[in-house]
Motif scaffolding. Structure first.
Motif, PDB file in Angstrom:
ATOM      1  N   VAL A   1      59.786  57.807  35.344  1.00 31.24           N
ATOM      2  CA  VAL A   1      58.486  58.245  34.840  1.00 31.24           C
ATOM      3  C   VAL A   1      57.547  57.043  34.884  1.00 31.24           C
ATOM      4  O   VAL A   1      57.637  56.149  34.058  1.00 31.24           O
ATOM      5  CB  VAL A   1      58.594  58.788  33.401  1.00 31.24           C
ATOM      6  CG1 VAL A   1      57.225  59.213  32.902  1.00 31.24           C
ATOM      7  CG2 VAL A   1      59.576  59.950  33.337  1.00 31.24           C
TER       8      VAL A   1
ATOM      9  N   ARG B   1      51.599  62.549  28.105  1.00 34.95           N
ATOM     10  CA  ARG B   1      52.724  61.890  28.762  1.00 34.95           C
ATOM     11  C   ARG B   1      52.462  61.644  30.251  1.00 34.95           C
ATOM     12  O   ARG B   1      51.697  62.355  30.890  1.00 34.95           O
ATOM     13  CB  ARG B   1      53.989  62.751  28.618  1.00 34.95           C
ATOM     14  CG  ARG B   1      54.446  62.947  27.174  1.00 34.95           C
ATOM     15  CD  ARG B   1      54.977  61.647  26.589  1.00 34.95           C
ATOM     16  NE  ARG B   1      55.479  61.810  25.234  1.00 34.95           N
ATOM     17  CZ  ARG B   1      54.775  61.535  24.136  1.00 34.95           C
ATOM     18  NH1 ARG B   1      53.524  61.105  24.247  1.00 34.95           N
ATOM     19  NH2 ARG B   1      55.307  61.689  22.941  1.00 34.95           N
ATOM     20  N   ASN B   2      53.151  60.623  30.767  1.00 34.39           N
ATOM     21  CA  ASN B   2      53.166  60.306  32.202  1.00 34.39           C
ATOM     22  C   ASN B   2      51.753  60.165  32.770  1.00 34.39           C
ATOM     23  O   ASN B   2      51.441  60.673  33.850  1.00 34.39           O
ATOM     24  CB  ASN B   2      53.945  61.378  32.974  1.00 34.39           C
ATOM     25  CG  ASN B   2      54.334  60.911  34.368  1.00 34.39           C
ATOM     26  OD1 ASN B   2      54.366  59.723  34.653  1.00 34.39           O
ATOM     27  ND2 ASN B   2      54.628  61.857  35.249  1.00 34.39           N
TER      28      ASN B   2
ATOM     29  N   ASP C   1      50.026  54.230  39.990  1.00 30.77           N
ATOM     30  CA  ASP C   1      51.355  54.509  40.524  1.00 30.77           C
ATOM     31  C   ASP C   1      51.671  53.499  41.615  1.00 30.77           C
ATOM     32  O   ASP C   1      50.800  53.119  42.399  1.00 30.77           O
ATOM     33  CB  ASP C   1      51.386  55.938  41.078  1.00 30.77           C
ATOM     34  CG  ASP C   1      52.790  56.374  41.440  1.00 30.77           C
ATOM     35  OD1 ASP C   1      53.752  55.694  41.023  1.00 30.77           O
ATOM     36  OD2 ASP C   1      52.930  57.387  42.132  1.00 30.77           O
TER      37      ASP C   1
END
Length: 227
Positions: free
Chosen positions: A47, A74-75, A210
């Motif tokens: 994650v 989240r994430n 990312d």
């Protein structure tokens, strides 16, 4: 006397040989290990994003105080561009943002009002295929999702049926880059089950970029020194 001295000399020689052998093994092991990159060094985290949690104010029913639950974000991460990455980073966008928001309350409806950035603009576009109502409103024990991370299930393969928003971050200057985090503030309105607004809450999350467009990195052990 000579025999005793000879035995002592042999013991000292044996001890020295054992010690030298042990040092050689230790040095050999160290030399073999140096220059190696651990197997986990090349693995992307399962994650990759950041997270935040908002505790909702308790409700009062007939004089009894009840827990109202939480909003879980989240994430949260900025997707690495799949095309023209250099130009997008150079222009400060547009970047796609991915995250999941869930409402675990049993007595509160939560609405995502907006997302703001310290530097830049954030545009939130609801899904066009929402079944009913406002997809930004999270009824008790429901969730919404934004973005399409690499490797994520989409379309017919996505069995979760969670509304998927499009969130675009633009005009960030040079504040978004791999290795840096970008503060994004999630703003919510909270309603009771009768539709009365009871609270306004927000949380700021330091959002990373990312690592790359691939779902994971290869797990390879490399040796700079060779065998």
């Amino acid at each position: 006397m000579v025999s005793v001295l000879n035995r002592s000399t042999r013991r000292l020689a044996s001890a020295a040989a054992v010690g030298a052998f042990g040092i050689a093994i230790a040095l050999g092991t160290t030399a073999c290990g140096s220059g190696k990159i651990s197997q986990t060094a090349n693995q992307a985290p399962a994650v990759p994003g950041a997270a935040g949690t908002i505790q909702l104010a308790p409700s009062d029913v007939s004089g009894d105080t009840n827990r109202s639950g939480t909003i879980a974000v989240r994430n949260v991460h900025i997707l690495y561009p799949t095309d023209k990455a250099d130009a997008i980073f150079g222009d400060g966008g547009p970047f796609q943002v991915a995250f999941l928001v869930s409402n675990d309350s049993v007595n509160r409806t939560v609405k995502l009002d907006s997302i703001t950035a310290k530097t830049g603009d954030v545009k939130v576009t609801p899904p066009t295929d929402a079944k009913d109502g406002n997809p930004a409103e999270l009824r008790p024990n429901t969730a919404l999702q934004a973005g399409e991370p690499a490797g994520a299930l989409t379309g017919a393969d996505d069995k979760t049926e969670v509304p998927r928003f499009t969130v675009e971050l633009n005009n960030t200057g040079n504040t978004v880059a791999a290795g840096l985090t970008t503060p994004l503030t999630f703003n919510f309105s909270v309603y009771d089950l009768q539709g009365k607004k009871v609270q306004t809450v927000s949380t700021t999350i330091d959002t990373p970029v990312d690592g790359n467009t691939l779902p994971g990195r290869q797990d390879i052990v490399r040796d700079r020194q060779g065998e």
